[in-house]
Structures are given as C-alpha cells and as structure tokens.
Write a protein that holds these residues in place. Sequence first.
Motif, PDB file in Angstrom:
ATOM      1  N   SER A 154       0.826  -1.197   0.000  1.00 51.14           N
ATOM      2  CA  SER A 154       0.000   0.000   0.000  1.00 51.14           C
ATOM      3  C   SER A 154       0.862   1.249   0.000  1.00 51.14           C
ATOM      4  CB  SER A 154      -0.943   0.020   1.212  1.00 51.14           C
ATOM      5  OG  SER A 154      -0.212   0.126   2.411  1.00 51.14           O
ATOM      6  N   HIS A 155       0.278   2.309  -0.520  1.00 54.24           N
ATOM      7  CA  HIS A 155       0.944   3.613  -0.527  1.00 54.24           C
ATOM      8  C   HIS A 155      -0.120   4.681  -0.326  1.00 54.24           C
ATOM      9  CE1 HIS A 155       3.666   6.867  -1.615  1.00 54.24           C
ATOM     10  NE2 HIS A 155       2.721   7.324  -2.419  1.00 54.24           N
ATOM     11  N   SER A 156       0.162   5.631   0.558  1.00 52.42           N
ATOM     12  CA  SER A 156      -0.783   6.717   0.832  1.00 52.42           C
ATOM     13  C   SER A 156      -0.122   8.065   0.566  1.00 52.42           C
ATOM     14  CB  SER A 156      -1.263   6.667   2.284  1.00 52.42           C
ATOM     15  OG  SER A 156      -1.937   5.459   2.563  1.00 52.42           O
ATOM     16  N   HIS A 157      -0.923   9.019   0.157  1.00 57.07           N
ATOM     17  CA  HIS A 157      -0.429  10.373  -0.058  1.00 57.07           C
ATOM     18  C   HIS A 157      -1.554  11.361   0.205  1.00 57.07           C
ATOM     19  CE1 HIS A 157      -2.585  11.056  -3.886  1.00 57.07           C
ATOM     20  NE2 HIS A 157      -2.314   9.794  -4.151  1.00 57.07           N
ATOM     21  N   ASP A 158      -1.190  12.602   0.489  1.00 56.10           N
ATOM     22  CA  ASP A 158      -2.177  13.642   0.722  1.00 56.10           C
ATOM     23  C   ASP A 158      -2.959  13.923  -0.553  1.00 56.10           C
ATOM     24  OD1 ASP A 158      -1.391  13.929   3.351  1.00 56.10           O
ATOM     25  OD2 ASP A 158       0.052  15.523   2.899  1.00 56.10           O
ATOM     26  N   ALA A 159      -4.254  14.076  -0.383  1.00 57.64           N
ATOM     27  CA  ALA A 159      -5.122  14.401  -1.522  1.00 57.64           C
ATOM     28  C   ALA A 159      -6.233  15.309  -1.017  1.00 57.64           C
ATOM     29  CB  ALA A 159      -5.688  13.140  -2.161  1.00 57.64           C
ATOM     30  N   SER A 160      -5.845  16.494  -0.609  1.00 56.32           N
ATOM     31  CA  SER A 160      -6.803  17.477  -0.120  1.00 56.32           C
ATOM     32  C   SER A 160      -7.210  18.377  -1.275  1.00 56.32           C
ATOM     33  CB  SER A 160      -6.187  18.308   1.013  1.00 56.32           C
ATOM     34  OG  SER A 160      -7.103  19.283   1.471  1.00 56.32           O
ATOM     35  N   PHE A 161      -8.397  18.184  -1.757  1.00 52.82           N
ATOM     36  CA  PHE A 161      -8.873  18.940  -2.910  1.00 52.82           C
ATOM     37  C   PHE A 161     -10.353  19.251  -2.725  1.00 52.82           C
ATOM     38  CE2 PHE A 161      -9.134  14.409  -3.735  1.00 52.82           C
ATOM     39  CZ  PHE A 161     -10.464  14.250  -4.097  1.00 52.82           C
ATOM     40  N   VAL A 162     -10.822  20.191  -3.506  1.00 53.87           N
ATOM     41  CA  VAL A 162     -12.245  20.512  -3.511  1.00 53.87           C
ATOM     42  C   VAL A 162     -12.886  19.718  -4.644  1.00 53.87           C
ATOM     43  CG1 VAL A 162     -13.979  22.319  -3.717  1.00 53.87           C
ATOM     44  CG2 VAL A 162     -11.792  22.816  -2.609  1.00 53.87           C
ATOM     45  N   LEU A 163     -13.773  18.825  -4.284  1.00 53.70           N
ATOM     46  CA  LEU A 163     -14.473  18.017  -5.286  1.00 53.70           C
ATOM     47  C   LEU A 163     -15.717  18.763  -5.745  1.00 53.70           C
ATOM     48  CD1 LEU A 163     -14.971  15.407  -6.873  1.00 53.70           C
ATOM     49  CD2 LEU A 163     -16.142  14.512  -4.828  1.00 53.70           C
ATOM     50  N   ILE A 164     -15.816  18.961  -7.045  1.00 55.23           N
ATOM     51  CA  ILE A 164     -16.999  19.585  -7.638  1.00 55.23           C
ATOM     52  C   ILE A 164     -17.553  18.633  -8.681  1.00 55.23           C
ATOM     53  CG2 ILE A 164     -17.939  21.550  -8.899  1.00 55.23           C
ATOM     54  CD1 ILE A 164     -15.719  23.257  -7.810  1.00 55.23           C
ATOM     55  N   GLY A 165     -18.737  18.137  -8.438  1.00 56.52           N
ATOM     56  CA  GLY A 165     -19.408  17.273  -9.391  1.00 56.52           C
ATOM     57  C   GLY A 165     -20.634  17.959  -9.951  1.00 56.52           C
ATOM     58  N   THR A 166     -20.840  17.821 -11.237  1.00 52.33           N
ATOM     59  CA  THR A 166     -22.013  18.423 -11.867  1.00 52.33           C
ATOM     60  C   THR A 166     -22.841  17.333 -12.526  1.00 52.33           C
ATOM     61  OG1 THR A 166     -20.910  18.838 -13.995  1.00 52.33           O
ATOM     62  CG2 THR A 166     -20.759  20.550 -12.306  1.00 52.33           C
ATOM     63  N   MET A 167     -24.111  17.584 -12.642  1.00 55.95           N
ATOM     64  CA  MET A 167     -25.002  16.618 -13.281  1.00 55.95           C
ATOM     65  C   MET A 167     -26.232  17.324 -13.822  1.00 55.95           C
ATOM     66  SD  MET A 167     -26.648  14.744  -9.909  1.00 55.95           S
ATOM     67  CE  MET A 167     -28.100  14.158 -10.790  1.00 55.95           C
ATOM     68  N   ASN A 168     -26.761  16.759 -14.892  1.00 49.71           N
ATOM     69  CA  ASN A 168     -28.026  17.201 -15.463  1.00 49.71           C
ATOM     70  C   ASN A 168     -29.066  16.155 -15.083  1.00 49.71           C
ATOM     71  OD1 ASN A 168     -30.221  17.953 -16.999  1.00 49.71           O
ATOM     72  ND2 ASN A 168     -29.043  18.384 -18.839  1.00 49.71           N
ATOM     73  N   PRO A 169     -30.082  16.521 -14.275  1.00 50.47           N
ATOM     74  CA  PRO A 169     -31.062  15.530 -13.819  1.00 50.47           C
ATOM     75  C   PRO A 169     -31.754  14.792 -14.957  1.00 50.47           C
ATOM     76  CG  PRO A 169     -31.337  17.622 -12.660  1.00 50.47           C
ATOM     77  CD  PRO A 169     -30.368  17.870 -13.764  1.00 50.47           C
ATOM     78  N   GLU A 170     -31.805  15.407 -16.138  1.00 52.57           N
ATOM     79  CA  GLU A 170     -32.453  14.747 -17.267  1.00 52.57           C
ATOM     80  C   GLU A 170     -31.672  13.528 -17.753  1.00 52.57           C
ATOM     81  OE1 GLU A 170     -32.879  17.705 -20.231  1.00 52.57           O
ATOM     82  OE2 GLU A 170     -34.369  18.876 -19.124  1.00 52.57           O
ATOM     83  N   GLU A 171     -30.402  13.424 -17.351  1.00 47.94           N
ATOM     84  CA  GLU A 171     -29.559  12.327 -17.824  1.00 47.94           C
ATOM     85  C   GLU A 171     -29.396  11.232 -16.781  1.00 47.94           C
ATOM     86  OE1 GLU A 171     -26.003  14.366 -18.799  1.00 47.94           O
ATOM     87  OE2 GLU A 171     -26.804  15.252 -20.639  1.00 47.94           O
ATOM     88  N   GLY A 172     -30.181  11.268 -15.704  1.00 49.90           N
ATOM     89  CA  GLY A 172     -30.108  10.233 -14.687  1.00 49.90           C
ATOM     90  C   GLY A 172     -29.670  10.786 -13.351  1.00 49.90           C
ATOM     91  N   GLU A 173     -29.946  10.021 -12.309  1.00 48.41           N
ATOM     92  CA  GLU A 173     -29.633  10.435 -10.949  1.00 48.41           C
ATOM     93  C   GLU A 173     -28.518   9.569 -10.360  1.00 48.41           C
ATOM     94  OE1 GLU A 173     -30.863  12.962  -9.403  1.00 48.41           O
ATOM     95  OE2 GLU A 173     -32.586  13.513 -10.626  1.00 48.41           O
ATOM     96  N   LEU A 174     -27.919  10.068  -9.305  1.00 47.23           N
ATOM     97  CA  LEU A 174     -26.968   9.289  -8.529  1.00 47.23           C
ATOM     98  C   LEU A 174     -27.718   8.405  -7.538  1.00 47.23           C
ATOM     99  CD1 LEU A 174     -24.095  11.750  -7.558  1.00 47.23           C
ATOM    100  CD2 LEU A 174     -23.790   9.575  -8.711  1.00 47.23           C
ATOM    101  N   ARG A 175     -27.133   7.262  -7.220  1.00 53.96           N
ATOM    102  CA  ARG A 175     -27.738   6.419  -6.196  1.00 53.96           C
ATOM    103  C   ARG A 175     -27.773   7.162  -4.870  1.00 53.96           C
ATOM    104  NH1 ARG A 175     -25.567   2.250  -4.293  1.00 53.96           N
ATOM    105  NH2 ARG A 175     -23.429   2.408  -5.064  1.00 53.96           N
ATOM    106  N   PRO A 176     -28.830   6.963  -4.061  1.00 55.82           N
ATOM    107  CA  PRO A 176     -28.934   7.678  -2.789  1.00 55.82           C
ATOM    108  C   PRO A 176     -27.716   7.485  -1.898  1.00 55.82           C
ATOM    109  CG  PRO A 176     -31.007   6.573  -3.298  1.00 55.82           C
ATOM    110  CD  PRO A 176     -30.017   6.130  -4.331  1.00 55.82           C
ATOM    111  N   GLN A 177     -27.108   6.286  -1.927  1.00 57.94           N
ATOM    112  CA  GLN A 177     -25.949   6.042  -1.085  1.00 57.94           C
ATOM    113  C   GLN A 177     -24.766   6.913  -1.476  1.00 57.94           C
ATOM    114  OE1 GLN A 177     -27.786   3.882  -2.666  1.00 57.94           O
ATOM    115  NE2 GLN A 177     -28.262   2.091  -1.431  1.00 57.94           N
ATOM    116  N   LEU A 178     -24.687   7.302  -2.750  1.00 51.98           N
ATOM    117  CA  LEU A 178     -23.579   8.122  -3.224  1.00 51.98           C
ATOM    118  C   LEU A 178     -23.885   9.608  -3.087  1.00 51.98           C
ATOM    119  CD1 LEU A 178     -22.549   6.139  -6.428  1.00 51.98           C
ATOM    120  CD2 LEU A 178     -21.438   6.126  -4.196  1.00 51.98           C
TER     121      LEU A 178
END
Length: 366
Positions: A154-178
């Motif tokens: 295993s190998h670990s490293h810092d990954a502090s970033f701002v996650l920005i996800g975009t979606m168009n509801p007309e093209e499907g939804e994300l699973r509730p768990q996600l």
Amino acid sequence: MNGAMRGTDDVGSAGVASGTAPRPVFPFAALIGQASLQQALVLAAIDPGLGGVLISGPRGTAKSTAARALAELLPQGQLVNLPLGASEDRLIGTLDIETVLRDGSVRFSPGLLAKAHRGVLYVDEVNLLPDALVDALLDAAASGVNTVERDGVSHSHDASFVLIGTMNPEEGELRPQLIDRFGLMVELQNVFEPQVRQAIVKARFAFELDPTGFRAAYAELQASYVQRIRAARAALPLLSFDDAVHARVSALCIDAAVDGLRADLVMLRAARALAAFERADAVTVRHVERVADAVLLHRRRQHDAPHANQRQQEGEAQSQDVTGSASDRAAGSATSSADPDWGYLPPEPTGAVPVKGVIPLDAKKR
C-alpha cells in the motif's frame, strides 16, 4: 494569484501548461445570480473535508465556469478534470509491484487525485461515472488522503482537494448512497428574469472581448476572496459550537427526516466555515440556518410524505370498494348469522328457442 504549474492533459484552464500561456479564467467575483453556488463553493474551499459540492442543473447554467473560477482562488490554483472514460488506476494511481518484489522499494505513479492536491477536482456528469470511481472520489475528498493497495502493498499520499461534481437531472440520478456523501448540493435553474439574463450575457461578452481588462476590474475582489479563504482556513480550529447551535442542527435534520448523522456533521462544519469566512467570533444559529439548504437539499426525505399519504388514501379507497362501508358489513354479518342460506339464489327457468331442421329426441324413439 496562480503560480506556474506543470500541465497535463487533465489540467484545465485554471492551470498553466508547460510552454503555453494560461487561458484567462472568468473571475469568481464576477459570477452573476449564483449567490447560493458561490457560498457553497467557498465553504468547500475553506473546509475540503465537507466532501465536495454537487451542482445539479440544466445545460448552460455556468457549472463548469464556476468550477474553473473557484480553482483560481486556491493555493495551487489548479483544476483537474476527470474524464468519463477514466479508469480506476488513472484516478487513484498505480504501484509497480515488480519493483517492490525486486528491491523492496515502492514505485508509485500518481493519478489524478494526486495532481488535484490543493486544487479542484472537477467531474462533469458525475452521475454517469461507475459507482466504484465515485466511491474512490468521495473517500479521498472526505479524508484528504488517497491510499492505493496492490497485492498486500500500500501507498498513501495527501489528496486534499475541492471536489466539484455536476449533473443534469435529465440524464439520470446518482444512487442515494452516493449522493448523500456529497457534503453540499446546489440546484441551479434557468434564468427567466430579463435583467439578470441580460447582465449575465453582457458580462460574458465583455470578458470575451477584453479578458485582461475585465479581470482587472475584479482584481481587488478576487484578491479579497483569496485572503479571506486563507484566513478562514486558519481560523477553523479556533471556532466551537455551543448547545444552541447543536440543538438547531438536530432540529433541522430531524425535521428533514435524514438518514444517519452525516447531515448533522456536515451542517456543523459548513456553519463553522461560514463563520470563519465572515470573521465571526463564534458559530451561531444564524450561520446554521444559512447553510442548511445546501446540506439538506439532497438528503431530506419529506418529499416522500405526499406519496405515502397518497398510497394510504388509495389503499383506504380500495378497501372500501371491496368490503363496502362498515354499516353494510355489519348488516351483512347479522343477516348471515340469522339465515344460513343468506345469499342463495334459486334456479330460474331459461327460455329455449327451437332450431329448425333438428329432430327431437323423442321423435327418433317413435
């Protein structure tokens, strides 16, 4: 505001590719009619541990423009795009197992998560990504660490970033768990106010005609954002929550009927980030109320209540149609107990029509 950065095919316009001039970025401070989106992005920039921002909206509502604009305000100033066809290795990185077996050293090839460190990782149409990639994204965004494991190494490293996800509801939804694991969510709408619409178009034309001059007009505001975000990050550990803040968070989450406690934790962190951005001495109930919508938009379950009531009403109506009213059932029960043949219908004669050409059976006997 940005330093020079190594460019890759995955680095967006907020980064600087080697040997090429950076493409001008539309200023974050110049966004029009996007107050809720700007607040959510700033909060995620102050505390990346919130888990990122999910932006839902139709095409042409400046989702990608806002993501690029935010990247310019961060220390690394880099925007990394995650393509839809990316593999898991490209996202998290790879380990050279042969090198480990040969000389015992770990050779790690960084992925997009490593390149996005201290910047923005932008995922367009995140709802179309495989669930495994979304899980890896959200794990790293919440923990600030990326861990790669292969064959017991295993190998670990810092990954502090701002996650920005975009979606168009007309093209499907994300699973509730996600979708629940995104810290904040903003739902954009088409603009139908003439004055706001015209202001947006004018600003865009002005930027395209003279990017340098347009950016110069917002340079002071941009610098203020950078300074305030930096100061707010440093102030986060100094802010605490009193019982009134905890009580308000609990009440809002209970009222929204959310699952689990993630909403409570995110709401507290978002309220603290807002208080730090505004240089407040403490987190207040007012801060909580101003971030509640972005925290609960994708978690509240109250929208299920009307459907449940409708199903209950339909069930009651069906029950009445089948069994009748209570009085009818009572009368039927009494009649049935008094007369065991209740409901019996005696046979009735049915008229017969003679058919020509058919010989009666008794005639054959004769």
